[in-house]
Motif scaffolding. Structure first.
Motif, PDB file in Angstrom:
ATOM      1  N   MET A 123      18.151  58.322  45.826  1.00  0.00           N
ATOM      2  CA  MET A 123      18.324  57.970  44.292  1.00  0.00           C
ATOM      3  C   MET A 123      18.573  56.443  44.077  1.00  0.00           C
ATOM      4  O   MET A 123      19.167  55.982  45.210  1.00  0.00           O
ATOM      5  CB  MET A 123      19.378  58.828  43.639  1.00  0.00           C
ATOM      6  CG  MET A 123      19.124  60.306  43.729  1.00  0.00           C
ATOM      7  SD  MET A 123      17.693  60.732  42.636  1.00  0.00           S
ATOM      8  CE  MET A 123      18.857  60.278  40.859  1.00  0.00           C
ATOM      9  N   SER A 124      18.181  55.872  43.250  1.00  0.00           N
ATOM     10  CA  SER A 124      18.569  54.352  42.904  1.00  0.00           C
ATOM     11  C   SER A 124      18.767  54.049  41.439  1.00  0.00           C
ATOM     12  O   SER A 124      18.124  54.818  40.651  1.00  0.00           O
ATOM     13  CB  SER A 124      17.582  53.661  43.480  1.00  0.00           C
ATOM     14  OG  SER A 124      16.285  53.697  42.995  1.00  0.00           O
ATOM     15  N   TYR A 125      19.486  52.992  41.231  1.00  0.00           N
ATOM     16  CA  TYR A 125      19.429  52.529  39.940  1.00  0.00           C
ATOM     17  C   TYR A 125      18.092  51.961  39.532  1.00  0.00           C
ATOM     18  O   TYR A 125      17.417  51.150  40.540  1.00  0.00           O
ATOM     19  CB  TYR A 125      20.744  51.590  39.767  1.00  0.00           C
ATOM     20  CG  TYR A 125      21.693  52.075  39.979  1.00  0.00           C
ATOM     21  CD1 TYR A 125      22.536  52.466  38.991  1.00  0.00           C
ATOM     22  CD2 TYR A 125      22.671  51.675  41.082  1.00  0.00           C
ATOM     23  CE1 TYR A 125      23.987  52.943  39.160  1.00  0.00           C
ATOM     24  CE2 TYR A 125      23.975  52.178  41.517  1.00  0.00           C
ATOM     25  CZ  TYR A 125      24.566  52.665  40.211  1.00  0.00           C
ATOM     26  OH  TYR A 125      25.722  53.247  40.314  1.00  0.00           O
ATOM     27  N   ASP A 126      17.838  51.824  38.429  1.00  0.00           N
ATOM     28  CA  ASP A 126      16.575  50.953  38.003  1.00  0.00           C
ATOM     29  C   ASP A 126      17.167  49.586  37.223  1.00  0.00           C
ATOM     30  O   ASP A 126      17.579  49.980  35.954  1.00  0.00           O
ATOM     31  CB  ASP A 126      15.629  51.852  37.188  1.00  0.00           C
ATOM     32  CG  ASP A 126      14.942  52.900  38.160  1.00  0.00           C
ATOM     33  OD1 ASP A 126      14.567  52.396  39.326  1.00  0.00           O
ATOM     34  OD2 ASP A 126      14.472  53.881  37.526  1.00  0.00           O
ATOM     35  N   ILE A 127      17.258  48.673  37.727  1.00  0.00           N
ATOM     36  CA  ILE A 127      17.880  47.317  36.883  1.00  0.00           C
ATOM     37  C   ILE A 127      16.558  46.318  36.463  1.00  0.00           C
ATOM     38  O   ILE A 127      15.826  46.041  37.303  1.00  0.00           O
ATOM     39  CB  ILE A 127      18.667  46.620  37.779  1.00  0.00           C
ATOM     40  CG1 ILE A 127      19.863  47.594  38.169  1.00  0.00           C
ATOM     41  CG2 ILE A 127      19.212  45.321  37.026  1.00  0.00           C
ATOM     42  CD1 ILE A 127      20.705  47.046  39.284  1.00  0.00           C
ATOM     43  N   THR A 128      16.290  46.261  35.254  1.00  0.00           N
ATOM     44  CA  THR A 128      15.335  45.392  34.484  1.00  0.00           C
ATOM     45  C   THR A 128      15.745  44.264  33.715  1.00  0.00           C
ATOM     46  O   THR A 128      16.770  44.576  33.021  1.00  0.00           O
ATOM     47  CB  THR A 128      14.412  46.400  33.882  1.00  0.00           C
ATOM     48  OG1 THR A 128      13.799  47.412  34.758  1.00  0.00           O
ATOM     49  CG2 THR A 128      13.162  45.519  33.690  1.00  0.00           C
ATOM     50  N   LEU A 129      15.250  43.180  33.725  1.00  0.00           N
ATOM     51  CA  LEU A 129      15.571  41.784  32.819  1.00  0.00           C
ATOM     52  C   LEU A 129      14.102  41.667  32.180  1.00  0.00           C
ATOM     53  O   LEU A 129      13.026  41.698  32.711  1.00  0.00           O
ATOM     54  CB  LEU A 129      15.680  40.590  33.758  1.00  0.00           C
ATOM     55  CG  LEU A 129      17.128  40.621  34.713  1.00  0.00           C
ATOM     56  CD1 LEU A 129      17.279  39.264  34.960  1.00  0.00           C
ATOM     57  CD2 LEU A 129      18.341  40.997  33.765  1.00  0.00           C
ATOM     58  N   THR A 130      14.324  41.698  30.912  1.00  0.00           N
ATOM     59  CA  THR A 130      13.278  41.757  30.133  1.00  0.00           C
ATOM     60  C   THR A 130      13.278  40.469  28.937  1.00  0.00           C
ATOM     61  O   THR A 130      14.539  40.417  28.221  1.00  0.00           O
ATOM     62  CB  THR A 130      12.878  42.924  29.211  1.00  0.00           C
ATOM     63  OG1 THR A 130      12.802  44.072  30.179  1.00  0.00           O
ATOM     64  CG2 THR A 130      11.670  42.864  28.404  1.00  0.00           C
ATOM     65  N   THR A 131      12.563  39.630  28.972  1.00  0.00           N
ATOM     66  CA  THR A 131      12.736  38.520  27.975  1.00  0.00           C
ATOM     67  C   THR A 131      12.466  38.508  26.681  1.00  0.00           C
ATOM     68  O   THR A 131      11.414  39.885  26.679  1.00  0.00           O
ATOM     69  CB  THR A 131      11.843  37.148  28.512  1.00  0.00           C
ATOM     70  OG1 THR A 131      10.471  37.465  28.602  1.00  0.00           O
ATOM     71  CG2 THR A 131      12.254  36.701  30.094  1.00  0.00           C
ATOM     72  N   VAL A 132      12.499  38.050  25.809  1.00  0.00           N
ATOM     73  CA  VAL A 132      12.072  38.224  24.256  1.00  0.00           C
ATOM     74  C   VAL A 132      11.622  36.736  24.034  1.00  0.00           C
ATOM     75  O   VAL A 132      12.375  35.960  24.443  1.00  0.00           O
ATOM     76  CB  VAL A 132      12.839  38.691  23.468  1.00  0.00           C
ATOM     77  CG1 VAL A 132      13.145  40.304  23.664  1.00  0.00           C
ATOM     78  CG2 VAL A 132      14.206  38.006  23.302  1.00  0.00           C
TER      79      VAL A 132
END
Length: 144
Positions: free
Chosen positions: A1-10
């Protein structure tokens, strides 16, 4: 299991900033149980899909074995960065890295016995995450 870390621009212009701020307030209202206020705030924004064109700029999936080390380094769960700007996460990462490097013995005590989630592997990951957050300070953080 793992974390899902996402950076999303706008898109960066005043309309998008306004929408982001209003959505952040609406999220706070939802967290406080003020659903009607949040729904009214969101409805007042109109069609935000036309204004926002998100783009993922980074994705990491660190193991859950880091949970205790994250909490010790940040003073809270890494999940607490979800919904915040990358600039906030970047500041937290800078502080965590300094704390961890100042007392590696303390943090190595959190190393996973199976080797999946060690201090020596986490420091470079945190540095990469910090650098990316600094490159995209207005990106939004998602931690699942």
């Amino acid at each position: 299991m793992s974390y899902d870390i996402t950076l999303t621009t706008v898109l960066e212009h005043e309309t998008v900033r306004h929408i982001a701020a209003e959505l952040a307030v609406a999220a706070s209202e939802l967290n406080c149980g003020c659903r009607a206020d949040a729904e009214a705030r969101i409805a007042s924004l109109g069609d935000v899909n036309a204004a926002l064109r998100p783009c993922d700029v980074a994705y990491w999936d660190p193991t859950y074995n880091y949970a205790a080390m994250f909490t010790a380094a940040f003073g809270h769960s890494i999940r607490d960065f979800s919904g915040k700007r990358a600039s906030a996460m970047g500041a937290g990462l800078r502080s965590a890295i300094v704390a961890m490097q100042a007392d590696p013995t303390k943090f190595k005590a959190f190393d996973a016995p199976n080797g999946w989630g060690t201090y020596d592997d986490l420091i470079p990951l945190l540095e990469t995450m910090r650098d990316t957050c600094e490159a995209y300070p207005n990106a939004m953080v998602s931690v699942q």
